[in-house]
Design a protein around this motif. Sequence first.
Motif: not given
Lengths: 170, 324
Positions: B57-84
């Motif tokens: 899963v790639v987090n492609l953020f062209f705009e600043a974000s803290t909670r959205t990016r980190t919760t997407f990252e955590l969600a992906a990791k809790r599903l055992s995906a690799d995250v960039l």
Amino acid sequence: MSQNKINIDALIEQMSKDIFDFVADIDEDDLLMVGIRTGGIWVASRLHKLLKLESELGELNISFYRDDFSKVGLHPEIKPSKLPIDITDKHIILVDDVLFTGRTIRAAMNEIFDYGRPASITLAVLIDRNKQELPINADIVGKSLTLNDGEHVKLLGPEPLALEIKELDD
Amino acid sequence: MTEHTQQTDPQGRLKHFLTTEGLNHTLLTSILDHAENFAGVENRPVKKVPLLRGKTVVNLFFEASTRTRTTFELAAKRLSADVLNLNIATSATSKGETLRDTLRTLEAMHCDMFIVRHANSGAAHYITTQVAPHISVINAGDGRHAHPTQAMLDMFTIRKHKGDFAPLKVAIVGDISHSRVARSEIHALNTLGVTEVRVVGPATLIPKDVESLGVHVFNDMSAGLEGVDVVMMLRLQRERMSDALLPSAHEFFNRYGLTEKRLKVAKKDAIVMHPGPINRGVEIESNIADSSRSVILQQVSHGIAVRMAVMAMCMQGNTEGIES
């Protein structure tokens, strides 16, 4: 389609006796019975009653652990897993309705280990189809059933429990 | 082509998640139901399930974000995906690479899902037209257009507290014009069948044609909050305002800030929501934000379960790399 004449109540009664003997040396406080959704929970709740187990019956929904997620997707039925207590060092009696390929049991064991490290897992199944694709065998079997390739067996329930054996079209 | 077909596969399953607009009641409800199931994962000793093992899963953020990016990252990791996590500001686009070439490069790394945030409306949709067929795209906020996962985590939070959507009156308060959150909330609330959606704010911050989305407009805060079950505050999007749309933050608070006194006209058990980040003393009084009626922090934790559900649902048909 045929509603089989198999006496399920008698099978479950016999299973409860076999389980009783199997776990005779284990302290009842360390026993935890866990059923696999949906049919496994039906069988487990009967066994749980017959064995008069004190600890709450656990329920496993293994859909997050299936090995065919990419092909079949998420199961639309929603019911989260529910393991009542800390399972570390518990002796788990894992119950399912039909043991077929063994993949469900593998998934169930993977899920159990994400809750803790049990002392042991004993597998009890109502029907063993003798078609395992993995090195997984049941310790307690209600009835061993060898079916033709196209035939499919399904437990109907929860009240009354009945076995449906039918020919699949494909 | 409608948005519906852009987001779902021929079997009607979610393929991309770009907007809540056009998705039916059944699909939105199934997102909430799946999220309910995933929410249990965080209470276990191992907060992880193997569903997306081997996916990237790639987090492609062209705009600043803290909670959205980190919760997407955590969600992906809790599903055992690799995250960039790609920080676009310091990456190739700033060296002159086009978005298309960046996407090609990521595809060559065998990525399976893009989570996209962009300042331009429609960016996530554009990306769906540029990537290989097996790739899913989730919109994590595009300009003023949509922020569907925020809307769904808010729906999840509302359902947790209120159960049924049908009898509810919901007020969305503040800067509606610049808010992608508001648009996604309005579509989701109406599809899920609430009694009434109100938008409350100064005329300068409410789009002229907003009533066509099925909302009632209130310029007076007290009238707008009268008898509501849910108060959703929005952040003032000052970074998106180019004109003098309001005199000052202080003035805004005086007329539209949520205070204990103003909240009195809402239902006794009304909950207070805010997508964050909150500006204390601008949209909301500090003691309301910290009160028992505020569900702001629950919204954040629900965001993980809802994002897990959406990611898992989008990846259902993805058989890339799996032998048939």
